[in-house]
Design a protein around this motif. Structure first.
Motif, short mmCIF file in Angstrom:
data_model
loop_
_atom_site.label_atom_id
_atom_site.label_comp_id
_atom_site.label_asym_id
_atom_site.label_seq_id
_atom_site.Cartn_x
_atom_site.Cartn_y
_atom_site.Cartn_z
N LEU A 138 0.84 -1.20 0.00
CA LEU A 138 0.00 0.00 0.00
C LEU A 138 0.87 1.25 0.00
CD1 LEU A 138 -2.74 1.44 0.13
CD2 LEU A 138 -2.68 1.13 2.63
N LEU A 139 1.96 1.24 0.76
CA LEU A 139 2.86 2.39 0.78
C LEU A 139 3.44 2.67 -0.60
CD1 LEU A 139 4.43 4.52 2.48
CD2 LEU A 139 6.23 2.82 2.67
N LEU A 140 3.82 1.62 -1.31
CA LEU A 140 4.35 1.80 -2.66
C LEU A 140 3.30 2.35 -3.62
CD1 LEU A 140 6.57 -1.39 -3.01
CD2 LEU A 140 7.33 0.98 -2.63
N VAL A 141 2.08 1.87 -3.50
CA VAL A 141 0.99 2.36 -4.36
C VAL A 141 0.74 3.84 -4.08
CG1 VAL A 141 -1.51 2.20 -4.79
CG2 VAL A 141 -0.12 0.12 -4.66
N LEU A 142 0.66 4.21 -2.81
CA LEU A 142 0.43 5.61 -2.46
C LEU A 142 1.62 6.48 -2.85
CD1 LEU A 142 -1.38 5.25 0.99
CD2 LEU A 142 -2.40 5.71 -1.26
N SER A 143 2.83 5.95 -2.73
CA SER A 143 4.03 6.69 -3.14
C SER A 143 4.00 6.96 -4.64
CB SER A 143 5.30 5.89 -2.80
OG SER A 143 5.42 5.71 -1.41
N ALA A 144 3.63 5.97 -5.43
CA ALA A 144 3.55 6.15 -6.88
C ALA A 144 2.50 7.20 -7.23
CB ALA A 144 3.22 4.82 -7.56
N HIS A 145 1.42 7.23 -6.48
CA HIS A 145 0.36 8.22 -6.70
C HIS A 145 0.91 9.63 -6.45
CE1 HIS A 145 -3.78 9.31 -7.34
NE2 HIS A 145 -3.88 9.89 -6.15
N VAL A 146 1.70 9.80 -5.40
CA VAL A 146 2.30 11.11 -5.11
C VAL A 146 3.31 11.47 -6.20
CG1 VAL A 146 3.81 12.37 -3.52
CG2 VAL A 146 1.93 10.98 -2.61
N VAL A 147 4.13 10.52 -6.61
CA VAL A 147 5.14 10.78 -7.64
C VAL A 147 4.47 11.23 -8.94
CG1 VAL A 147 6.88 9.69 -9.12
CG2 VAL A 147 6.92 9.33 -6.64
N LYS A 148 3.34 10.64 -9.26
CA LYS A 148 2.60 11.04 -10.46
C LYS A 148 2.31 12.54 -10.43
CE LYS A 148 -1.84 10.51 -10.68
NZ LYS A 148 -3.20 9.98 -10.68
N PHE A 149 1.85 13.04 -9.28
CA PHE A 149 1.56 14.47 -9.16
C PHE A 149 2.85 15.30 -9.15
CE2 PHE A 149 -2.53 12.92 -7.47
CZ PHE A 149 -3.38 13.64 -8.28
N ARG A 150 3.89 14.80 -8.51
CA ARG A 150 5.16 15.54 -8.48
C ARG A 150 5.71 15.73 -9.89
NH1 ARG A 150 5.95 17.04 -3.78
NH2 ARG A 150 5.63 15.81 -1.92
N LEU A 151 5.60 14.70 -10.70
CA LEU A 151 6.06 14.81 -12.09
C LEU A 151 5.16 15.73 -12.90
CD1 LEU A 151 7.06 11.10 -12.73
CD2 LEU A 151 8.61 13.05 -12.39
N LYS A 152 3.86 15.58 -12.71
CA LYS A 152 2.90 16.39 -13.46
C LYS A 152 3.11 17.88 -13.21
CE LYS A 152 -2.08 17.13 -14.04
NZ LYS A 152 -3.41 16.65 -13.68
N TYR A 153 3.34 18.25 -11.95
CA TYR A 153 3.47 19.66 -11.58
C TYR A 153 4.93 20.11 -11.40
CZ TYR A 153 -1.55 19.57 -10.91
OH TYR A 153 -2.90 19.45 -11.11
N ASN A 154 5.88 19.20 -11.69
CA ASN A 154 7.30 19.51 -11.54
C ASN A 154 7.58 20.10 -10.16
OD1 ASN A 154 9.96 19.56 -12.39
ND2 ASN A 154 9.80 21.64 -13.21
N LYS A 155 7.09 19.40 -9.15
CA LYS A 155 7.16 19.87 -7.77
C LYS A 155 7.87 18.82 -6.94
CE LYS A 155 5.24 22.95 -4.83
NZ LYS A 155 5.75 24.28 -4.73
N GLY A 156 9.17 19.06 -6.64
CA GLY A 156 9.96 18.08 -5.90
C GLY A 156 9.65 18.02 -4.42
N MET A 157 9.12 19.12 -3.88
CA MET A 157 8.80 19.16 -2.46
C MET A 157 7.58 20.05 -2.28
SD MET A 157 11.35 19.84 0.74
CE MET A 157 11.36 21.61 0.82
N GLY A 158 6.79 19.73 -1.28
CA GLY A 158 5.57 20.50 -1.05
C GLY A 158 4.50 20.09 -2.04
N VAL A 159 3.44 20.88 -2.09
CA VAL A 159 2.32 20.59 -2.97
C VAL A 159 1.88 21.88 -3.66
CG1 VAL A 159 1.49 18.62 -1.64
CG2 VAL A 159 0.61 20.88 -1.14
N THR A 160 1.03 21.73 -4.64
CA THR A 160 0.40 22.88 -5.29
C THR A 160 -0.94 23.12 -4.60
OG1 THR A 160 -0.74 21.53 -6.91
CG2 THR A 160 1.49 22.24 -7.48
N ASP A 161 -1.75 23.97 -5.18
CA ASP A 161 -3.09 24.19 -4.62
C ASP A 161 -4.09 23.18 -5.16
OD1 ASP A 161 -3.20 25.17 -7.18
OD2 ASP A 161 -4.12 27.08 -6.65
N ASN A 162 -3.61 22.17 -5.87
CA ASN A 162 -4.49 21.12 -6.40
C ASN A 162 -4.92 20.21 -5.26
OD1 ASN A 162 -5.01 18.32 -7.39
ND2 ASN A 162 -4.81 19.32 -9.38
N PRO A 163 -6.22 20.11 -4.98
CA PRO A 163 -6.68 19.27 -3.86
C PRO A 163 -6.38 17.78 -4.04
CG PRO A 163 -8.56 20.13 -5.09
CD PRO A 163 -7.33 20.78 -5.65
#
Length: 133
Positions: A16-41
């Motif tokens: 489950l941790l790996l699945v959730l990690s991949a989900h976060v990485v997907k957003f990090r790549l999409k928004y080019n955001k290595g740390m923190g988050v955008t205002d995307n909920p």
């Protein structure tokens, strides 16, 4: 000594941790955001679903493992472990699908997680008290 019951739950939570990690990485790549988050909920919810697992799973697994090593009946360890895993799955699903807002699965997941940790604490205290009390 091995802890097969806790081992299975640790494996499932690790996946489950790996699945959730991949989900976060997907957003990090999409928004080019290595740390923190955008205002995307959705991005925020993904990060918190992952973070929440990291915050709760270790203590739950440690408590289950100690209970199993101390000789607590494997049935008790199994049901507390099931509550922990189902709680974490429901919480993650509710967090992501509810986009961080209140969601029935998220609430139920938190309750099951807390009950699992409480059950493990009671098992540990009961075990120690019955042996050394």
């Amino acid at each position: 000594m091995i802890v097969p019951v806790t081992g299975v739950f640790a494996a499932v939570l690790g996946i489950l941790l790996l699945v959730l990690s991949a989900h976060v990485v997907k957003f990090r790549l999409k928004y080019n955001k290595g740390m923190g988050v955008t205002d995307n909920p959705d991005f925020e919810a993904a990060v918190r679903a992952h973070g929440n697992l990291v915050e709760y799973a270790p203590i739950g697994l440690i408590m289950l493992g100690i209970a199993e090593l101390n000789g607590v009946a494997s049935g008790f360890v199994y049901w507390a472990g099931m509550a922990l895993v189902v709680g974490r799955l429901l919480h993650a699903w509710g967090m992501i699908n509810g986009r961080g807002n209140t969601h029935k699965a998220r609430v139920l997941g938190v309750v099951l997680t807390w009950l699992a940790i409480l059950a493990a604490a009671i098992m540990l205290l009961w075990n120690v008290w019955s042996v050394y009390g």
